[in-house]
Structures are given as structure tokens and as C-alpha cells.
Design an enzyme around this catalytic site. Structure first.
Site, short mmCIF file in Angstrom:
data_model
loop_
_atom_site.label_atom_id
_atom_site.label_comp_id
_atom_site.label_asym_id
_atom_site.label_seq_id
_atom_site.Cartn_x
_atom_site.Cartn_y
_atom_site.Cartn_z
CE LYS A 54 -4.50 -1.48 0.49
NZ LYS A 54 -5.48 -1.03 -0.60
CB SER A 310 -0.71 -8.24 -1.11
OG SER A 310 -1.74 -8.90 -0.25
#
Lengths: 324, 324
Positions: A54, A310
Site C-alpha cells: 500500500k 501482498s
């Protein structure tokens, strides 16, 4: 930037984050190859600054704020990983960051966001709307909203992870048959799909979702943005988005080979595999792509596969419980 | 090869293992820099094939066996990481591997060794001598002994991890002031010290040991090989060697800047830090160098520091207990 980002925007994002984001490696593991019968490459985005991919999108967006916008600060909503990415980027750029975060977000994500200097505005995920709260904050105090996925700068920033995968594979002389991407709102997936469409158009890109939040899978089938029942809980706190984004779905609908769905048991097994064999700490939402691979949901024709891990922001108590 | 390996032997080992070992990256982490007030680089050897650096030396040695030696197979003794490294290399080369391993070795190390096709010969660490058992096996059935550290091929192989650290730092324009290496028998330390002596002679190389097994620290002080009390237990199962090796001490005595000693609490704190911030699974013995850094045992003058995380083969139960 146009609403729908293009490959040039991903390249520009890569230049923008260079020296600020971690250039994560592309790993391989003999046991993973053995158990899957494929040649597998792992992108360990838990090694990224703030513990997930992110940061890429957040830094790409925040570093382009003008002087007035920097003065006003940013407002975001997030279950925790976008929060940490925004807080980290904001701290580096000297910008105030306010984050609307659910009261049931993992403690590690709340603590890290605060440690990075972010300000948390709590809300109840089951009765309140986070976007409404964020827009009220902006109306009252000013500030720029930084969406967690449905934004061209964010999509382009997340796409740098896909760009790196494809470039690193190419440098090793490997042509990837498939790329599996963890999917919540679809920003990372869309960015990776855009990168693959340019650099390796016959690489099949799949979104991977947890059971109960398979809104991309259903949307790809129906051809329109379907909703998830957000009253349901899930182990994968990072992927609890109500529906695909407008921008992200417009991209993903045209570019994805499909969407795969995994169960919580498959996610837990993937987290244990990552602990035992990869020696990486993966959070539940960050493990869905690996879970899809290990539970053999991918067509057998894909021999060379890259898998996105992720993020790794998981509470130690939950991690210990999954291991046991 | 001469008894004491040189830099050329490390370069030759690097060529020998290329394409077989994982070329592990050199990582950095913003939080680690912040909490230490230094610029820190991490070498994650838990990402290496077999979950620790030990594969490097094992493959370097086994791949040089002649046809007759390959036929006879190899015999090694190990608390578990050398066992897995030897078993992995042996499987790749089609060589039989018998490993003398203590009965109290971590289950994950025993299981992985067996899964890799190694044959385990158990013994009691407190009452039996592993080298005697190994030599009896060879006397009875033939085979080549592959020592876990006191061997020039092994030292040169482990030194490739140091070579990669120094080359990667150089490629980033970084001059390392210090390099911290986890130390049991001293093979990894000696290999890294040899690499640094050639490529970056003013980089201070430190061995790091756990309390109770500080035989290098005491040997460096006294100028002769001191023994550890092997009746003592330690969390750091990978580092329970009775004394520095002959070869390794001859190298380390001349090249090390010093040896640092860490407590079990400091090791546990380092494992938790690696979980929470680095997102890496580190076993106790693999965490001692990080523990020394985090507990501030390194002179303040060393601003740019590389830290070896030498392995990640830790039982899930122990890991969960450390996290809690």
C-alpha cells in the site's frame, strides 16, 4: 492524469517511489516448486515499507500534492494497510494524515498507523459508512481524500509491484504464464494487469479473493459491479471491500483472465506454508494468492507462475493461533 | 585446496553454487533504521534453500566429490541446519547422506532433513560424541565426512553470503562500517571475515554468540581455543558448538574486530522484532546478530551495519511461544 491510468503512469510511479519504497525482490523456493509442480516466483510485499504494497500507491499520490494541499493534509479510509501506507508517506513528506479505520481493525495495524504519526478516526464497520465520515472530516477541516483503490495515482502506484515482477522475471529469462494477485478493491490487481498488458500480454492475470468477499469473481461473471455482504466477517481483514471500484473494475474487466476464490482453511494453510517453507510472515489477506496456488485452483497449463504476497501485518496472537 | 581457504576460494564457491543456491537479497527496513539510529542492512538467509545459509557450504563441498566419493555418499553431524543443507545438496547431486543429529534437535529440522531424503542417526547430546559416531559409520560403511564448519570448502561456501552482502552494499554505494555474523563453530563468520578482508578491509566483522556458548568471545580474549560447557542447554540450538574450529579460529583470530554475546531474552526480543517489523521468520540461533544490534552491543561509531539472519528453521510451537 486521465481517469484510467496507463502503462506510462506506472512507469512514472516507479520513478516517483524509487529510493523511497523498498525495491522488493522476486523470490523462488525449491519446496514451493516441488509441491505445486510448477516454477513459482513470489513477490514478498510484506517486506515493503509499512508492511504491505500500500505504501507504493500512497507515496505516489501524496508526493504529488501541491503546496496548498500539503498544508491541508490528507484524509483516507482503510482497514489498516492503506492507513499505514498513507501514514508512512505522509510522515516522510511532512503532511498531516487522518485515517478513518474500523474499530475492529487488527491492533498491529492501528498501533503502526499511530506510530507512523497517523491520526485514527474510529468507526463501526457494521453500522457506519467510512466514506461519509471521511467526507465530513474534509468538509469540516479541509484536506485531500486519498482513496484506497479507486484512484488513478493509487492504481498506478500499486502497479509498480507488477512492473517489478515482470521486469525481474524477464531479467531471469523467465516468461510468466500467470500472475496471481490478492484482490480487495482491485487496485493492486488493476495496476498489475495494466503492467502485464504492456510488458507481457499473454501472461494470464488472476484476482484472488476470500470466500464471502468474491465480488470481483461475481462481477466478472455478470459483467457489472456486484456487491459483497459486508455484514459478514472474514479472516482476511485487508480484503473486506463492499464491491469492485469503478475505475479498477473498468480495468480488470477488460484485462483479467479470471478470479479465484479461496476458503479460510486454505488461507490458514497458506500462512503455515509461508511460515514453514518460505520463512515469511504473511497476513490472511496477503496469503489468498498463495492459497489459490497451493489448493490447486489454477489451470494446469500455467507452468510459470508469480504469486503476490501482498502484506504481513498480522497480530501475533492470530499468527500463533494459525500456526498451532 | 590449502587448509586455510582464501578469497579466490570464496569466489570459486560463488560460481559453484550459482543457479543452485538462492541469491538472497540485501534488505533494509525503515523501522530498523529508526530504532537503532543506524543505517542497517539485513541478509535474510532463512530464504536460502533448506532455510539457512548451510546449503552454501554443503553444495560447495558435495558438488566437488569425485565419482567414487559420490558412490559412497556422505556422513555429517549437525544440530539440524547443516543436516538440511547437506541433505538438500545430496538430493540434488544424487548422493546418499547420513546425518548424526541429536535426539533433542527441533522437530522441524529432523522432519525437513528426512523430507529431503537424508538419513538420520540419532544420539544423545549430553552423553555421546557425534564425531566419534560419524567416524564409526564411515569406518563401517565408507563415505566422506562433511564437517559442519572446520573445512576449507565449507568455510568458502559460507563466505559467499558475506561476498553477496559486500557486493550488494557496494552496488548501492554503501560502505559498511560493520558486519555482524551469528557464530557457532565459526564457519560462516570465518567465510564472511575472509570476504570482507579482501573487499572491504576496514569493515569491522563481529561474531555474535548466545550466553553460555561464548567460546569465541573467550577464545579471542585468551588467544587460544576455549571450550563451552556443552552440558548447558540454550534456546539457540543452532549454535551449541563445543569450541571454535581449528581452521575457523585461525581465520577469525586474525580478522575479527571482536565477539558480542547476547542473552536469551535479547534473542526472543529480536525474533519478535523480526516478526513484527521485518516480517521474517528467524530461528533463535539465526537471531543473535540482530539481537546484538537491537540491544545496542555494537560500538556507536559503526553507522552502516549489515546483520546476518542466518536461518529460519524454528518449530511453530516455539515460535508461537516467543510471540506471546
Amino acid at each position: 492524469m486521465d481517469e484510467i491510468p496507463g502503462f506510462a503512469d506506472i512507469e512514472a510511479a516507479a520513478a516517483q517511489i524509487a529510493g523511497h519504497a523498498v525495491r522488493t525482490p522476486l523470490l523462488d523456493n525449491a519446496v514451493l516448486n516441488d509441491v505445486t509442480g510448477r516454477e513459482v516466483f513470489v513477490k514478498p510485499e510484506m517486506l515493503q515499507r509499512s508492511g504491505s504494497f500500500k505504501f507504493r500507491g500512497a507515496y505516489n499520490r501524496l508526493s504529488r500534492l501541491n503546496a496548498e494541499e500539503r498544508e491541508q493534509g490528507v484524509v483516507a479510509w482503510s482497514s489498516g494497510n492503506h492507513a499505514q501506507g498513507v501514514a508512512a508517506a505522509a510522515a516522510m513528506l511532512g503532511v498531516r494524515a487522518r485515517i478513518v479505520m474500523p474499530d475492529d481493525a487488527p491492533a498491529i495495524k492501528r498501533d503502526n498507523t499511530l506510530a507512523l504519526g497517523g491520526e485514527i478516526v474510529g468507526y463501526d464497520r457494521y453500522s457506519q459508512d467510512r466514506e461519509t465520515i471521511a467526507r465530513e472530516l474534509v468538509a469540516r477541516d479541509g484536506g485531500v481524500i486519498v482513496p484506497s483503490y479507486d484512484d488513478p495515482w493509487i492504481i498506478a502506484g500499486q502497479g509498480t509491484a507488477g512492473l517489478e515482477i515482470l521486469n525481474d522475471a524477464h531479467a531471469q529469462g523467465v516468461h510468466l504464464d500467470a500472475l496471481l494477485v490478492c484482490c480487495g478493491g482491485g487496485g493492486l490487481t488493476a495496476g498489475c494487469a495494466l503492467a502485464a498488458a504492456e510488458l507481457s500480454p499473454d501472461t494470464a492475470v488472476y484476482a484472488v479473493e476470500p470466500e464471502g468477499y468474491d465480488d470481483h469473481a461475481r462481477s466478472l461473471q455478470s459483467g457489472r459491479r456486484e456487491s459483497a455482504d459486508t455484514s459478514k466477517s472474514s479472516l482476511c481483514d485487508a480484503l473486506l471491500t463492499p464491491s469492485p471500484g469503478k475505475l479498477t473494475f473498468a480495468i480488470n474487466q477488460g484485462l483479467l483472465a479470471g478470479a479465484l476464490v479461496v476458503s479460510e482453511d486454505e488461507v490458514r494453510a497458506a500462512m503455515r506454508f509461508a511460515f514453514r517453507e518460505l520463512k515469511l510472515v504473511v497476513e490472511p489477506g496477503g496469503a489468498v494468492a498463495l492459497a489459490a496456488l497451493l489448493s490447486n485452483k489454477l489451470p494446469a497449463c500455467h507452468e510459470r507462475v508469480a504469486v503476490m504476497l501482498s502484506g504481513g501485518n498480522v497480530d501475533p496472537d492470530l499468527f500463533a493461533e494459525v500456526l498451532s
